[in-house]
Motif scaffolding. Structure first.
Motif, PDB file in Angstrom:
ATOM      1  N   MET A   1      39.744  50.040  42.134  1.00 19.56           N
ATOM      2  CA  MET A   1      38.362  49.690  42.455  1.00 19.56           C
ATOM      3  C   MET A   1      38.234  48.243  42.929  1.00 19.56           C
ATOM      4  O   MET A   1      37.514  47.948  43.886  1.00 19.56           O
ATOM      5  CB  MET A   1      37.481  49.926  41.231  1.00 19.56           C
ATOM      6  CG  MET A   1      37.391  51.384  40.819  1.00 19.56           C
ATOM      7  SD  MET A   1      36.480  51.583  39.253  1.00 19.56           S
ATOM      8  CE  MET A   1      36.550  53.361  39.049  1.00 19.56           C
ATOM      9  N   LEU A   2      38.920  47.347  42.262  1.00 17.68           N
ATOM     10  CA  LEU A   2      38.861  45.940  42.643  1.00 17.68           C
ATOM     11  C   LEU A   2      39.477  45.715  44.027  1.00 17.68           C
ATOM     12  O   LEU A   2      39.012  44.874  44.801  1.00 17.68           O
ATOM     13  CB  LEU A   2      39.564  45.082  41.597  1.00 17.68           C
ATOM     14  CG  LEU A   2      38.846  44.990  40.251  1.00 17.68           C
ATOM     15  CD1 LEU A   2      39.786  44.459  39.172  1.00 17.68           C
ATOM     16  CD2 LEU A   2      37.613  44.106  40.359  1.00 17.68           C
ATOM     17  N   GLY A   3      40.501  46.498  44.331  1.00 19.91           N
ATOM     18  CA  GLY A   3      41.136  46.365  45.631  1.00 19.91           C
ATOM     19  C   GLY A   3      40.274  46.841  46.784  1.00 19.91           C
ATOM     20  O   GLY A   3      40.496  46.477  47.936  1.00 19.91           O
ATOM     21  N   ALA A   4      39.266  47.660  46.482  1.00 16.69           N
ATOM     22  CA  ALA A   4      38.369  48.189  47.512  1.00 16.69           C
ATOM     23  C   ALA A   4      37.095  47.369  47.640  1.00 16.69           C
ATOM     24  O   ALA A   4      36.220  47.708  48.449  1.00 16.69           O
ATOM     25  CB  ALA A   4      38.017  49.637  47.195  1.00 16.69           C
ATOM     26  N   THR A   5      36.963  46.311  46.846  1.00 18.17           N
ATOM     27  CA  THR A   5      35.754  45.499  46.833  1.00 18.17           C
ATOM     28  C   THR A   5      36.122  44.023  46.873  1.00 18.17           C
ATOM     29  O   THR A   5      37.296  43.662  46.718  1.00 18.17           O
ATOM     30  CB  THR A   5      34.913  45.790  45.582  1.00 18.17           C
ATOM     31  OG1 THR A   5      35.730  45.589  44.413  1.00 18.17           O
ATOM     32  CG2 THR A   5      34.411  47.224  45.591  1.00 18.17           C
ATOM     33  N   SER A   6      35.116  43.175  47.038  1.00 22.12           N
ATOM     34  CA  SER A   6      35.384  41.741  47.085  1.00 22.12           C
ATOM     35  C   SER A   6      34.551  40.939  46.090  1.00 22.12           C
ATOM     36  O   SER A   6      34.923  39.814  45.737  1.00 22.12           O
ATOM     37  CB  SER A   6      35.126  41.197  48.500  1.00 22.12           C
ATOM     38  OG  SER A   6      33.787  41.436  48.901  1.00 22.12           O
ATOM     39  N   THR A   7      33.433  41.488  45.632  1.00 25.24           N
ATOM     40  CA  THR A   7      32.592  40.767  44.675  1.00 25.24           C
ATOM     41  C   THR A   7      32.324  41.564  43.400  1.00 25.24           C
ATOM     42  O   THR A   7      31.996  40.982  42.366  1.00 25.24           O
ATOM     43  CB  THR A   7      31.230  40.404  45.299  1.00 25.24           C
ATOM     44  OG1 THR A   7      30.541  41.602  45.673  1.00 25.24           O
ATOM     45  CG2 THR A   7      31.420  39.526  46.537  1.00 25.24           C
TER      46      THR A   7
ATOM     47  N   GLY B   1      50.038  33.784  35.898  1.00 21.09           N
ATOM     48  CA  GLY B   1      48.808  34.314  35.343  1.00 21.09           C
ATOM     49  C   GLY B   1      47.572  33.768  36.025  1.00 21.09           C
ATOM     50  O   GLY B   1      47.647  32.981  36.967  1.00 21.09           O
ATOM     51  N   PRO B   2      46.400  34.181  35.556  1.00 22.73           N
ATOM     52  CA  PRO B   2      45.149  33.670  36.107  1.00 22.73           C
ATOM     53  C   PRO B   2      44.958  32.199  35.751  1.00 22.73           C
ATOM     54  O   PRO B   2      45.581  31.677  34.822  1.00 22.73           O
ATOM     55  CB  PRO B   2      44.090  34.551  35.440  1.00 22.73           C
ATOM     56  CG  PRO B   2      44.722  35.024  34.181  1.00 22.73           C
ATOM     57  CD  PRO B   2      46.186  35.150  34.481  1.00 22.73           C
ATOM     58  N   GLU B   3      44.089  31.528  36.506  1.00 21.26           N
ATOM     59  CA  GLU B   3      43.866  30.104  36.279  1.00 21.26           C
ATOM     60  C   GLU B   3      43.233  29.842  34.921  1.00 21.26           C
ATOM     61  O   GLU B   3      43.428  28.771  34.347  1.00 21.26           O
ATOM     62  CB  GLU B   3      42.993  29.532  37.394  1.00 21.26           C
ATOM     63  CG  GLU B   3      43.661  29.536  38.765  1.00 21.26           C
ATOM     64  CD  GLU B   3      42.791  28.926  39.832  1.00 21.26           C
ATOM     65  OE1 GLU B   3      41.640  28.520  39.508  1.00 21.26           O
ATOM     66  OE2 GLU B   3      43.250  28.840  40.988  1.00 21.26           O
ATOM     67  N   GLN B   4      42.455  30.777  34.411  1.00 24.71           N
ATOM     68  CA  GLN B   4      41.848  30.627  33.094  1.00 24.71           C
ATOM     69  C   GLN B   4      42.007  31.926  32.316  1.00 24.71           C
ATOM     70  O   GLN B   4      42.194  32.983  32.906  1.00 24.71           O
ATOM     71  CB  GLN B   4      40.364  30.282  33.231  1.00 24.71           C
ATOM     72  CG  GLN B   4      39.577  31.323  34.015  1.00 24.71           C
ATOM     73  CD  GLN B   4      38.193  30.830  34.399  1.00 24.71           C
ATOM     74  OE1 GLN B   4      38.013  29.652  34.713  1.00 24.71           O
ATOM     75  NE2 GLN B   4      37.214  31.717  34.365  1.00 24.71           N
TER      76      GLN B   4
ATOM     77  N   LYS C   1      45.942  40.127  32.002  1.00 25.21           N
ATOM     78  CA  LYS C   1      46.232  38.936  32.817  1.00 25.21           C
ATOM     79  C   LYS C   1      46.668  39.321  34.231  1.00 25.21           C
ATOM     80  O   LYS C   1      46.315  38.661  35.210  1.00 25.21           O
ATOM     81  CB  LYS C   1      47.314  38.092  32.134  1.00 25.21           C
ATOM     82  CG  LYS C   1      46.862  37.428  30.849  1.00 25.21           C
ATOM     83  CD  LYS C   1      47.986  36.596  30.251  1.00 25.21           C
ATOM     84  CE  LYS C   1      47.523  35.763  29.060  1.00 25.21           C
ATOM     85  NZ  LYS C   1      47.131  36.578  27.906  1.00 25.21           N
ATOM     86  N   THR C   2      47.413  40.417  34.345  1.00 23.52           N
ATOM     87  CA  THR C   2      47.877  40.858  35.659  1.00 23.52           C
ATOM     88  C   THR C   2      46.702  41.218  36.562  1.00 23.52           C
ATOM     89  O   THR C   2      46.628  40.784  37.725  1.00 23.52           O
ATOM     90  CB  THR C   2      48.808  42.073  35.513  1.00 23.52           C
ATOM     91  OG1 THR C   2      49.929  41.724  34.703  1.00 23.52           O
ATOM     92  CG2 THR C   2      49.301  42.549  36.867  1.00 23.52           C
TER      93      THR C   2
ATOM     94  N   ALA D   1      45.257  39.064  39.855  1.00 24.87           N
ATOM     95  CA  ALA D   1      45.360  39.706  41.167  1.00 24.87           C
ATOM     96  C   ALA D   1      44.015  39.795  41.877  1.00 24.87           C
ATOM     97  O   ALA D   1      43.967  39.845  43.110  1.00 24.87           O
ATOM     98  CB  ALA D   1      45.957  41.103  41.012  1.00 24.87           C
ATOM     99  N   PHE D   2      42.921  39.818  41.106  1.00 20.62           N
ATOM    100  CA  PHE D   2      41.609  40.083  41.700  1.00 20.62           C
ATOM    101  C   PHE D   2      40.573  39.025  41.315  1.00 20.62           C
ATOM    102  O   PHE D   2      39.431  39.341  40.993  1.00 20.62           O
ATOM    103  CB  PHE D   2      41.134  41.486  41.312  1.00 20.62           C
ATOM    104  CG  PHE D   2      42.031  42.583  41.827  1.00 20.62           C
ATOM    105  CD1 PHE D   2      42.036  42.925  43.163  1.00 20.62           C
ATOM    106  CD2 PHE D   2      42.898  43.247  40.961  1.00 20.62           C
ATOM    107  CE1 PHE D   2      42.871  43.922  43.641  1.00 20.62           C
ATOM    108  CE2 PHE D   2      43.737  44.245  41.431  1.00 20.62           C
ATOM    109  CZ  PHE D   2      43.725  44.581  42.776  1.00 20.62           C
ATOM    110  N   ASP D   3      40.983  37.772  41.386  1.00 19.69           N
ATOM    111  CA  ASP D   3      40.040  36.645  41.302  1.00 19.69           C
ATOM    112  C   ASP D   3      39.169  36.685  40.048  1.00 19.69           C
ATOM    113  O   ASP D   3      37.978  36.379  40.098  1.00 19.69           O
ATOM    114  CB  ASP D   3      39.128  36.605  42.545  1.00 19.69           C
ATOM    115  CG  ASP D   3      39.920  36.517  43.841  1.00 19.69           C
ATOM    116  OD1 ASP D   3      40.909  35.769  43.871  1.00 19.69           O
ATOM    117  OD2 ASP D   3      39.557  37.220  44.804  1.00 19.69           O
TER     118      ASP D   3
END
Length: 290
Positions: free
Chosen positions: A53-59, A135-138, A82-83, A87-89
């Protein structure tokens, strides 16, 4: 993470091919929904589904309501969280919960004797889990499925907050009192855009039947003052407390009741006959609520 004041909770997309799911979530994003909640029971893996789902969207943000803790080692859950977040902001909100005895013991064949203690240990192990990948920034946020006082207090103390399910606004008020002013409180609210009382309550009862067979939900209803007769008969009083049905003003009033009771976010679940995809209702609600 800002998940918005109102989000969408759904349990029907598991019955659709992934290619269609991607099209639907892109449309939900276009409608303006800020957050989509997805479940885990006996369907798709929620981390994989969230990634699709995240890969098909941007916000659009994807939240799990909820990942079953008995299904994975806590180190595995922490790594998956974390993965996906990296991967999806950081558009992924992980909700975890102990689920229900009939699911954990009956289906997974695992022990469910001490769910609260299990969750405490699980959180300890997630926090201490080794993770050597990028990992993610936070640190990504975590919420708990919580109904009773002990789990609500744990959610406020150890995580970002709670995602209560199958609850009326009266529970939201009690949860806010227990959790204090700062923890995220994101209850789910079932709605039915049907003005005929008989048709609306029939659809509501069809949806509620599963949950009224699960002790955690039933015990929570007893704490709120509902009786054994309310549960056994699916009384109008109980149905109307759990499912907001009628016109848009009625739906808006119920959502506002949760906000007035202390909710930060309300995850709206549209009931539809036989698991039909309620795209038209989702758009109607988006236009009215967002």
């Amino acid at each position: 993470m800002d998940i918005g004041r109102i989000g969408l909770w759904q349990g029907v997309l598991d019955q659709r091919p992934s290619s269609q799911v991607q099209e639907v979530v892109a449309e939900l994003e276009e409608m303006g929904w800020p957050t989509l909640w997805i479940p885990e029971a006996v369907g798709r893996d929620p981390f994989v589904s969230a990634s699709v789902m995240l890969g098909a969207t941007s916000t659009l943000k994807i939240a799990t309501g909820i990942v079953q803790v008995h299904a994975r080692h806590p180190m595995t859950t922490a790594a998956a969280q974390k993965t996906v977040a990296e991967a999806f902001d950081n558009r992924f909100l992980l909700g975890i919960g102990v689920s229900h005895g009939p699911f954990i013991e009956g289906i997974r064949k695992l022990d469910y004797s001490k769910p609260y203690s299990f969750m405490v240990d699980y959180l300890n192990e997630m926090e201490g889990a080794m993770y050597m990948a990028h990992g993610p920034e936070q640190d990504p946020p975590l919420v708990l499925a919580a109904l009773g006082p002990k789990m609500l207090a744990l959610a406020a103390e150890r995580t970002a907050g709670a995602h209560p399910y199958f609850v009326p606004p009266e529970h939201t008020a009690l949860a806010r009192e227990i959790m204090g002013p700062d923890a995220l409180l994101a209850p789910e609210q079932k709605v039915c855009l049907e003005k005929d009382p008989e048709a609306a309550r029939s659809l509501a009862r069809e949806n509620m039947a599963l949950y009224l067979g699960l002790p955690n939900y039933v015990n929570n209803l007893y704490r709120l003052g509902f009786t054994e007769a309310d549960v056994a008969e699916q009384s109008d009083r109980l149905v109307d407390a759990i499912v907001a049905w009628g016109d848009l003003d009625t739906i808006q009033a119920r959502i506002q009741a949760h906000h007035d009771a202390g909710a930060d976010h309300v995850a709206v679940q549209v009931l539809s006959p036989r698991g039909e995809l309620p795209l038209a209702q989702w758009r109607t609600l988006a236009d009215a609520l967002l």
